[in-house]
Motif scaffolding. Sequence first.
Motif, short mmCIF file in Angstrom:
data_model
loop_
_atom_site.label_atom_id
_atom_site.label_comp_id
_atom_site.label_asym_id
_atom_site.label_seq_id
_atom_site.Cartn_x
_atom_site.Cartn_y
_atom_site.Cartn_z
N TYR A 52 0.84 -1.20 0.00
CA TYR A 52 0.00 0.00 0.00
C TYR A 52 0.87 1.25 0.00
O TYR A 52 0.61 2.19 -0.77
N ALA B 251 0.62 4.00 -2.82
CA ALA B 251 0.09 5.32 -2.46
C ALA B 251 1.02 6.42 -2.97
O ALA B 251 0.57 7.48 -3.40
N ARG C 80 -8.19 0.03 -0.91
CA ARG C 80 -7.76 1.00 0.10
C ARG C 80 -7.38 2.33 -0.56
O ARG C 80 -7.69 3.40 -0.05
N LEU C 81 -6.73 2.26 -1.70
CA LEU C 81 -6.39 3.48 -2.43
C LEU C 81 -7.66 4.21 -2.86
O LEU C 81 -7.76 5.44 -2.79
N ALA D 222 -10.45 4.23 -1.35
CA ALA D 222 -11.07 4.85 -0.17
C ALA D 222 -10.29 6.06 0.33
O ALA D 222 -10.89 7.01 0.83
N ASP D 223 -8.97 6.03 0.16
CA ASP D 223 -8.12 7.05 0.77
C ASP D 223 -7.80 8.23 -0.14
O ASP D 223 -7.33 9.27 0.33
N PHE D 224 -8.00 8.08 -1.45
CA PHE D 224 -7.62 9.16 -2.38
C PHE D 224 -8.87 9.75 -3.03
O PHE D 224 -9.87 9.06 -3.23
#
Length: 415
Positions: free
Chosen positions: A125, A129, A165-166, A168-170
């Motif tokens: 990750y 990221a 996850r990317l 959700a986070d970006f």
Amino acid sequence: MKTLFTNIQSLLLTEEEPTRWVAGPDMATLPHLNDAWLLIEDDKIVSFGGMDTTPEGADETVDCTGKIVMPAWCDSHTHLVYAGSREGEFVDKINGLSYEEIARRGGGILNSAARLRDTSEDELYEQSARRMRELITLGTGAVEIKSGYGLSTESELKMLRVARRLQADFPMAVKTTFLGAHAFPAEYRDNHEGYVDLVINEMIPAVAEEGLADYIDVFCDRGFFTPNQTERILAAGAEVGLAPKIHANELDFSGGIQAGVKHAARSVDHLECTGDAEIDALLSSDTMGTLLPGTAFFLGIEYPPARKMISAGLPVALASDYNPGSSPSGRMAFILSLACIKMKMLPEEAIQAATLNGAYAMGLEATHGSICPGKQANLIVTKTVSSYSFLPYAFGTNWIEATYINGERNYHDLD
């Protein structure tokens, strides 16, 4: 929060209603408005017009004198979740080894698979990221991310969990694609059908159970998966709601394009080996042909016949193929230059291929890829430039001043 961009030298790819794509001769006409303003509110585009009708009441005004404003890139084909790099193989290529020769020696995709299996999900990750942050600074506002360096159920799931996850986070839009059929792992070197069975009976159900993918991909080409194997895998994906986006015809006239069209693929990608039969198949479909000139540049192979495809009336999209082996860059501005220099696409064609048509290739054409009221406010603001033709002309020049994703100007320290 209302933001008004004023004195825009040229506002590119304007439309009042969303269109799904632009095709054939129409790609040579780039809708744009000179001496323009653009109003966004929060994360959406509200309206645009000429400076003689500038609205009032904005909370913030951005003066764009001498600058171009355009939709952010829609990069519809990447493998940006990977572990480490493969510069050793880069040297092998300089010394004359081909992509297929490196693969037969255990390099290429198998090399990336071995590295990925030894990398924890959190480390994977963090590496990925960093690439996502870089893409935003390079003007990308929507991206597709494939698995395919796992080649085992556990590792394929690890890649897709990182991609989610990317997502959700970006702030940028992310679509994920399951590509377990990227290559045959070493333990299945002499049992290809056994690996196809593993993909169908174990990997696809596991991916579906966790809801990790939007699309399914297969590398349908010489030395990789046959059209028959591809069709079996695509049919299994369809049973759990995964639409196809496949690798096709990079190394040979493999039948991949026809297989993709048969299964209503959202896109078929690469297409270096495309002739009359493949073009005829695409003309009767809703499948986007996605061209990846960065791969042809890096591997020194033939470029896709973009001019022939556009002249036949097809739409084409452009994407980076960002990956560690055959296109280790996500810089879409350079892809734009390659499209014009090597594939003889006009700047108008290349810009639309890298934005609106790229959005279609990800199923995002209703929300991304153009300057249209109601779409996401994902924008590139250039530095002072002479015209939009300067963008592909000035290859290597960083002409991007700012990227806005969902209406917010993004600053990212790459460290």
